[in-house]
Design a protein around this motif. Structure first.
Motif, PDB file in Angstrom:
ATOM      1  N   MET A  80      31.224  52.963  51.282  1.00 42.39           N
ATOM      2  CA  MET A  80      31.682  51.635  50.910  1.00 42.39           C
ATOM      3  C   MET A  80      31.597  51.426  49.396  1.00 42.39           C
ATOM      4  SD  MET A  80      32.588  50.371  53.781  1.00 42.39           S
ATOM      5  CE  MET A  80      32.884  48.655  53.320  1.00 42.39           C
ATOM      6  N   LYS A  81      32.549  50.620  48.876  1.00 39.28           N
ATOM      7  CA  LYS A  81      32.543  50.267  47.461  1.00 39.28           C
ATOM      8  C   LYS A  81      33.068  48.849  47.298  1.00 39.28           C
ATOM      9  CE  LYS A  81      37.155  52.227  46.546  1.00 39.28           C
ATOM     10  NZ  LYS A  81      37.916  53.241  45.779  1.00 39.28           N
ATOM     11  N   ASN A  82      32.804  48.264  46.144  1.00 36.17           N
ATOM     12  CA  ASN A  82      33.311  46.934  45.777  1.00 36.17           C
ATOM     13  C   ASN A  82      32.803  45.825  46.693  1.00 36.17           C
ATOM     14  OD1 ASN A  82      34.766  48.388  43.897  1.00 36.17           O
ATOM     15  ND2 ASN A  82      36.707  48.251  44.995  1.00 36.17           N
ATOM     16  N   CYS A  83      31.661  46.023  47.348  1.00 40.73           N
ATOM     17  CA  CYS A  83      31.108  44.995  48.258  1.00 40.73           C
ATOM     18  C   CYS A  83      30.231  44.030  47.475  1.00 40.73           C
ATOM     19  CB  CYS A  83      30.270  45.633  49.359  1.00 40.73           C
ATOM     20  SG  CYS A  83      31.148  46.778  50.415  1.00 40.73           S
ATOM     21  N   ASN A  84      30.470  42.721  47.661  1.00 43.13           N
ATOM     22  CA  ASN A  84      29.553  41.766  47.043  1.00 43.13           C
ATOM     23  C   ASN A  84      28.244  41.666  47.825  1.00 43.13           C
ATOM     24  OD1 ASN A  84      30.492  40.257  49.206  1.00 43.13           O
ATOM     25  ND2 ASN A  84      31.768  38.928  47.949  1.00 43.13           N
ATOM     26  N   THR A  85      28.203  42.159  49.059  1.00 47.74           N
ATOM     27  CA  THR A  85      26.947  42.413  49.757  1.00 47.74           C
ATOM     28  C   THR A  85      26.527  43.808  49.306  1.00 47.74           C
ATOM     29  OG1 THR A  85      27.693  41.095  51.651  1.00 47.74           O
ATOM     30  CG2 THR A  85      25.806  42.542  52.010  1.00 47.74           C
ATOM     31  N   VAL A  86      25.816  43.841  48.181  1.00 47.19           N
ATOM     32  CA  VAL A  86      25.697  45.075  47.408  1.00 47.19           C
ATOM     33  C   VAL A  86      24.944  46.189  48.132  1.00 47.19           C
ATOM     34  CG1 VAL A  86      25.941  43.948  45.179  1.00 47.19           C
ATOM     35  CG2 VAL A  86      23.678  44.136  46.206  1.00 47.19           C
ATOM     36  N   CYS A  87      24.103  45.846  49.104  1.00 42.65           N
ATOM     37  CA  CYS A  87      23.358  46.890  49.802  1.00 42.65           C
ATOM     38  C   CYS A  87      24.270  47.780  50.642  1.00 42.65           C
ATOM     39  CB  CYS A  87      22.254  46.285  50.669  1.00 42.65           C
ATOM     40  SG  CYS A  87      22.838  45.288  52.062  1.00 42.65           S
ATOM     41  N   MET A  88      25.514  47.345  50.863  1.00 44.30           N
ATOM     42  CA  MET A  88      26.467  48.159  51.612  1.00 44.30           C
ATOM     43  C   MET A  88      27.095  49.244  50.755  1.00 44.30           C
ATOM     44  SD  MET A  88      28.347  45.080  53.744  1.00 44.30           S
ATOM     45  CE  MET A  88      29.794  46.090  54.018  1.00 44.30           C
ATOM     46  N   GLY A 158      42.272  52.950  48.706  1.00 43.24           N
ATOM     47  CA  GLY A 158      41.689  51.921  49.551  1.00 43.24           C
ATOM     48  C   GLY A 158      41.655  50.548  48.910  1.00 43.24           C
ATOM     49  N   ILE A 159      42.387  50.369  47.807  1.00 41.49           N
ATOM     50  CA  ILE A 159      42.326  49.099  47.070  1.00 41.49           C
ATOM     51  C   ILE A 159      43.667  48.369  47.080  1.00 41.49           C
ATOM     52  CG2 ILE A 159      40.415  49.781  45.589  1.00 41.49           C
ATOM     53  CD1 ILE A 159      42.479  50.413  43.392  1.00 41.49           C
ATOM     54  N   GLY A 160      44.527  48.694  48.044  1.00 44.04           N
ATOM     55  CA  GLY A 160      45.810  48.010  48.124  1.00 44.04           C
ATOM     56  C   GLY A 160      45.641  46.505  48.208  1.00 44.04           C
ATOM     57  N   GLY A 161      46.382  45.777  47.381  1.00 48.19           N
ATOM     58  CA  GLY A 161      46.320  44.322  47.400  1.00 48.19           C
ATOM     59  C   GLY A 161      45.296  43.709  46.473  1.00 48.19           C
ATOM     60  N   GLU A 162      44.489  44.525  45.779  1.00 45.22           N
ATOM     61  CA  GLU A 162      43.406  43.972  44.950  1.00 45.22           C
ATOM     62  C   GLU A 162      43.916  43.443  43.612  1.00 45.22           C
ATOM     63  OE1 GLU A 162      40.497  43.106  45.439  1.00 45.22           O
ATOM     64  OE2 GLU A 162      39.787  44.157  47.218  1.00 45.22           O
ATOM     65  N   TRP A 163      44.715  42.387  43.681  1.00 45.73           N
ATOM     66  CA  TRP A 163      45.293  41.825  42.456  1.00 45.73           C
ATOM     67  C   TRP A 163      44.264  41.035  41.646  1.00 45.73           C
ATOM     68  CZ3 TRP A 163      47.062  36.553  41.323  1.00 45.73           C
ATOM     69  CH2 TRP A 163      46.547  35.609  42.216  1.00 45.73           C
ATOM     70  N   GLY A 164      43.125  40.714  42.242  1.00 45.51           N
ATOM     71  CA  GLY A 164      42.109  39.914  41.549  1.00 45.51           C
ATOM     72  C   GLY A 164      41.483  40.614  40.367  1.00 45.51           C
ATOM     73  N   HIS A 165      41.668  41.930  40.272  1.00 44.39           N
ATOM     74  CA  HIS A 165      41.064  42.666  39.163  1.00 44.39           C
ATOM     75  C   HIS A 165      42.107  43.303  38.260  1.00 44.39           C
ATOM     76  CE1 HIS A 165      36.985  41.826  40.312  1.00 44.39           C
ATOM     77  NE2 HIS A 165      37.418  41.922  41.555  1.00 44.39           N
ATOM     78  N   ASN A 166      43.251  42.619  38.174  1.00 44.10           N
ATOM     79  CA  ASN A 166      44.198  42.854  37.099  1.00 44.10           C
ATOM     80  C   ASN A 166      43.938  41.830  36.006  1.00 44.10           C
ATOM     81  OD1 ASN A 166      45.671  45.019  38.252  1.00 44.10           O
ATOM     82  ND2 ASN A 166      46.717  43.568  39.585  1.00 44.10           N
ATOM     83  N   GLY A 178      33.780  45.506  35.206  1.00 43.84           N
ATOM     84  CA  GLY A 178      33.753  46.244  33.948  1.00 43.84           C
ATOM     85  C   GLY A 178      34.845  45.841  32.975  1.00 43.84           C
ATOM     86  N   LYS A 179      35.837  45.098  33.449  1.00 49.59           N
ATOM     87  CA  LYS A 179      36.898  44.615  32.563  1.00 49.59           C
ATOM     88  C   LYS A 179      36.609  43.165  32.161  1.00 49.59           C
ATOM     89  CE  LYS A 179      40.319  45.482  35.466  1.00 49.59           C
ATOM     90  NZ  LYS A 179      39.623  46.102  36.610  1.00 49.59           N
ATOM     91  N   SER A 180      37.495  42.586  31.389  1.00 51.88           N
ATOM     92  CA  SER A 180      37.379  41.190  30.979  1.00 51.88           C
ATOM     93  C   SER A 180      38.699  40.478  31.245  1.00 51.88           C
ATOM     94  CB  SER A 180      37.030  41.073  29.497  1.00 51.88           C
ATOM     95  OG  SER A 180      35.769  41.641  29.226  1.00 51.88           O
ATOM     96  N   GLY A 181      38.612  39.212  31.611  1.00 50.92           N
ATOM     97  CA  GLY A 181      39.819  38.417  31.811  1.00 50.92           C
ATOM     98  C   GLY A 181      40.543  38.688  33.112  1.00 50.92           C
ATOM     99  N   CYS A 182      39.839  39.232  34.106  1.00 48.37           N
ATOM    100  CA  CYS A 182      40.466  39.482  35.411  1.00 48.37           C
ATOM    101  C   CYS A 182      40.899  38.166  36.054  1.00 48.37           C
ATOM    102  CB  CYS A 182      39.490  40.169  36.358  1.00 48.37           C
ATOM    103  SG  CYS A 182      39.104  41.867  35.907  1.00 48.37           S
ATOM    104  N   ALA A 183      41.890  38.245  36.940  1.00 51.91           N
ATOM    105  CA  ALA A 183      42.321  37.058  37.674  1.00 51.91           C
ATOM    106  C   ALA A 183      41.138  36.363  38.336  1.00 51.91           C
ATOM    107  CB  ALA A 183      43.366  37.456  38.722  1.00 51.91           C
TER     108      ALA A 183
END
Length: 299
Positions: A80-88, A158-166, A178-183
Motif C-alpha cells: 500500500m502507498k499514499n494512505c492517510n491511515t499511515v500505518c497501512m 495504480g494512481i489513475g484519477g489522482e488529479w489532486g496532486h497535480n 513533496g510538491k507545492s501548490g497541489c490541487a
C-alpha cells in the motif's frame, strides 16, 4: 449472487452486501471502529471481526470481497502507498487480507470506488450513454477516480484519477506529497480555510466563509471563494482536456457548493481546449457516503 464490499476509513470500517439479482438492493450493512491508532494488525483484526458479524447475520460467508481503501495498492510492489491511515503504507494488504479472510480480495482507492458506485448506481443512471465517468472528490483532500465502460481504470502505477496532486498554484503551499501548490492544497476545504486564515489571521470553517461571501460582508471571504472558483475552473478544464469524460460527478464537502455548478462551470470555459465551450454534465452525487462501500462491493 451477493456482492460484498468494505469501505476502510480512518475512523470506521463499513461492510455492505448487495443482491446482484435484485437491483443491487442492500441486504446487510454494518460498521465497526477502525481504531487505526492501534496499528496495522489491529485494523486487520477489526476487518475480520466485521466480516464475521455480517456472516453471522446472513448465515453465510462471502465468496470474495471488494475493498475501498484510503490509498492504493502499488502494482509493482504489491504494498500500500499514499494512505492517510499511515500505518497501512508499505504493507502487503491485499495478500494479508486474503490470508486472514480466506477469500479472494479486490482493492481499489476509495475515490475509484466512489466513481464506480456513482457511475453504475448513482448519478450515472441518469446518463446511460456515459462511457467515461470521472468521479471528483473535493473535501478535506482532493482526489478522483476514472470509470470506463463500467470498470475502474487504476492505471500503470495504480494512481489513475489522482488529479489532486497535480500542481495548480506555482510556488503554493507545500504538500505532504513533496510538491507545492497541489490541487489538494488549493481547492480542498482545508486549503480554502488556510487561505482565508492567511489573509485575516482568523480561522473560520468553510461554511462560514461561504456565508460571508454570500452576504458580501467580508472582502476576504469574497477573495477566498473567487479564488476557489478560478482554480476549480483551471483544474476541471485540465481533466476535460486530457480525458474528455461523458460525465463528471463531484463528491465531498466542497462539492456541495452550488457555485461550482454555475459560476464554476463558467470558469472552466476560460481554459478548455474547445473554443471556450463546455457541454460536459457536471453533477452532484446521489449516493452520499454510501458510494464508497457500494463501489467496493461492485469491484
Amino acid at each position: 449472487m451477493k456482492l460484498w464490499g468494505i469501505d476502510l476509513g480512518g475512523t470506521k470500517i463499513e461492510c455492505a452486501v448487495l443482491d446482484s439479482e435484485n437491483n443491487l438492493s442492500v441486504i446487510a450493512r454494518k460498521r465497526v471502529p477502525t481504531e487505526a491508532d492501534q496499528g496495522y494488525d489491529h485494523i486487520l483484526s477489526q476487518i475480520v471481526k466485521l466480516v464475521n458479524l455480517v456472516s453471522e447475520e446472513l448465515g453465510e460467508k462471502p465468496n470474495k470481497i471488494g475493498f475501498a481503501t484510503p490509498g492504493v495498492l502499488d502494482p509493482a510492489t504489491q504494498t500500500m502507498k499514499n494512505c492517510n491511515t499511515v500505518c497501512m503504507n508499505g504493507n502487503p494488504m491485499h495478500e494479508d487480507l486474503e490470508k486472514v479472510l480466506g477469500v479472494p480480495v479486490k482493492i481499489a482507492n476509495d475515490a475509484n470506488s466512489f466513481a464506480l458506485a456513482e457511475a453504475l448506481m448513482g448519478a450515472g443512471k441518469n446518463y446511460p450513454n456515459a462511457e467515461l465517468v470521472f468521479g471528483v472528490i473535493m473535501g478535506t483532500g482532493v482526489g478522483g477516480g476514472l470509470v470506463v465502460h463500467g470498470k475502474v481504470i487504476g492505471g500503470h502505477h495504480g494512481i489513475g484519477g489522482e488529479w489532486g496532486h497535480n500542481i495548480l498554484e506555482e510556488n503554493g503551499d507545500a504538500c505532504y506529497c513533496g510538491k507545492s501548490g497541489c490541487a489538494e492544497k488549493v481547492i480542498s476545504g482545508s486549503g480554502l480555510e488556510n487561505f482565508y486564515e492567511k489573509q485575516t489571521g482568523n480561522r473560520l470553517k468553510l461554511k462560514e466563509i461561504l456565508e460571508r461571501y454570500e452576504a458580501k460582508t467580508d472582502i476576504h471571504a469574497e477573495a477566498t471563494i473567487d479564488r476557489m472558483l478560478e482554480y476549480y475552473g483551471r483544474g476541471i478544464s485540465t481533466l476535460i482536456n486530457v480525458l474528455d469524460p461523458d460525465l463528471i460527478v463531484i463528491g465531498g464537502g466542497v462539492g456541495n457548493i452550488d457555485l461550482l455548478y454555475t459560476e464554476g462551470y463558467e470558469r472552466i470555459k476560460k481554459y478548455i481546449f474547445n473554443n471556450k465551450k463546455v457541454t460536459t454534465p457536471i453533477v452532484k452525487p446521489l449516493l452520499g457516503d454510501s458510494a464508497g462501500v457500494f463501489g467496493a462491493a461492485l469491484l
